[in-house]
Design a protein around this motif. Structure first.
Motif, PDB file in Angstrom:
ATOM      1  N   GLU A   1       0.832  -1.193   0.000  1.00 25.19           N
ATOM      2  CA  GLU A   1       0.000   0.000   0.000  1.00 25.19           C
ATOM      3  C   GLU A   1       0.875   1.255   0.000  1.00 25.19           C
ATOM      4  OE1 GLU A   1      -3.636   2.134   2.460  1.00 25.19           O
ATOM      5  OE2 GLU A   1      -2.310   0.758   3.537  1.00 25.19           O
ATOM      6  N   ALA A   2       1.873   1.277   0.845  1.00 24.99           N
ATOM      7  CA  ALA A   2       2.768   2.440   0.916  1.00 24.99           C
ATOM      8  C   ALA A   2       3.525   2.626  -0.399  1.00 24.99           C
ATOM      9  CB  ALA A   2       3.749   2.275   2.078  1.00 24.99           C
ATOM     10  N   GLU A   3       3.990   1.529  -0.958  1.00 25.06           N
ATOM     11  CA  GLU A   3       4.761   1.583  -2.196  1.00 25.06           C
ATOM     12  C   GLU A   3       3.915   2.127  -3.353  1.00 25.06           C
ATOM     13  OE1 GLU A   3       8.183  -1.481  -3.761  1.00 25.06           O
ATOM     14  OE2 GLU A   3       6.295  -2.360  -3.127  1.00 25.06           O
ATOM     15  N   ILE A   4       2.683   1.641  -3.498  1.00 28.69           N
ATOM     16  CA  ILE A   4       1.842   2.077  -4.613  1.00 28.69           C
ATOM     17  C   ILE A   4       1.370   3.516  -4.417  1.00 28.69           C
ATOM     18  CG2 ILE A   4      -0.404   1.232  -3.771  1.00 28.69           C
ATOM     19  CD1 ILE A   4       0.877   0.842  -7.367  1.00 28.69           C
ATOM     20  N   LYS A   5       1.086   3.913  -3.191  1.00 26.03           N
ATOM     21  CA  LYS A   5       0.685   5.304  -2.945  1.00 26.03           C
ATOM     22  C   LYS A   5       1.852   6.261  -3.183  1.00 26.03           C
ATOM     23  CE  LYS A   5      -3.313   4.645   0.041  1.00 26.03           C
ATOM     24  NZ  LYS A   5      -3.905   4.874   1.365  1.00 26.03           N
ATOM     25  N   SER A   6       3.058   5.815  -2.876  1.00 28.86           N
ATOM     26  CA  SER A   6       4.241   6.624  -3.158  1.00 28.86           C
ATOM     27  C   SER A   6       4.429   6.793  -4.667  1.00 28.86           C
ATOM     28  CB  SER A   6       5.481   5.969  -2.537  1.00 28.86           C
ATOM     29  OG  SER A   6       6.640   6.674  -2.886  1.00 28.86           O
ATOM     30  N   LEU A   7       4.244   5.713  -5.425  1.00 27.41           N
ATOM     31  CA  LEU A   7       4.330   5.796  -6.893  1.00 27.41           C
ATOM     32  C   LEU A   7       3.284   6.762  -7.444  1.00 27.41           C
ATOM     33  CD1 LEU A   7       4.865   2.069  -7.920  1.00 27.41           C
ATOM     34  CD2 LEU A   7       6.406   3.976  -8.393  1.00 27.41           C
ATOM     35  N   ALA A   8       2.076   6.668  -6.932  1.00 25.64           N
ATOM     36  CA  ALA A   8       1.004   7.543  -7.396  1.00 25.64           C
ATOM     37  C   ALA A   8       1.345   9.013  -7.139  1.00 25.64           C
ATOM     38  CB  ALA A   8      -0.310   7.178  -6.709  1.00 25.64           C
TER      39      ALA A   8
END
Length: 152
Positions: free
Chosen positions: A40-47
């Protein structure tokens, strides 16, 4: 068997035109889906870093609202250490390895792998980062990205 989605699967979900059909494709047996809070943290950071548009961000947030997100906790620590040492060919519990050189894993991937091992989940991914762990710590199902073309 219940499923754990790797971060790269979330990336594809955020791009899809039909999330329900995509999820049915990766989860034909309607197993319970999980992600790690690390994903979740990784994908929100990418976004955030890539300034995703409202539509793509909404697709992601709607999906995340309906999935089981598992926090990282103390219960992961021992299996994390086991997997990390195994990946480096330095785990004293193993005499033989199916790979000749160490496999350097990113820290988020180690947390994701630890969750799969701890909860006995099948990991769904598009990359090779977990191949050396397949059926040693948990099953890995790799889906080639070209198999997702129909959803975009």
């Amino acid at each position: 068997m219940n499923l754990l989605l790797d971060t790269n699967i979330l990336l594809f979900i955020s791009r899809t035109r039909d999330t329900d059909s995509f999820v049915d494709f990766i989860n034909p047996h309607n197993a319970t889906l999980y992600i790690s809070v690390a994903s979740e943290a990784e994908i929100k950071s990418l976004a955030l870093k890539n300034n995703w548009g409202v539509k793509r961000a909404d697709i992601l947030h709607d999906f995340l609202d309906g999935i089981n997100i598992v926090e990282i906790g103390q219960s992961y620590v021992d299996i994390y250490a086991e997997i990390d040492a195994y990946s480096q060919r330095l785990n004293p519990n193993f005499k033989q390895y199916q790979f000749d050189t160490p496999r350097n894993m990113g820290k988020n991937d180690l947390w994701i792998a630890s969750l799969a091992a701890l909860l006995g989940l099948e990991l769904i991914t598009t990359d090779n980062d977990f191949d050396h762990l397949h059926n040693i710590f948990f099953p890995v199902r790799k889906i080639l990205p070209e198999n997702f073309r129909q959803f975009f």
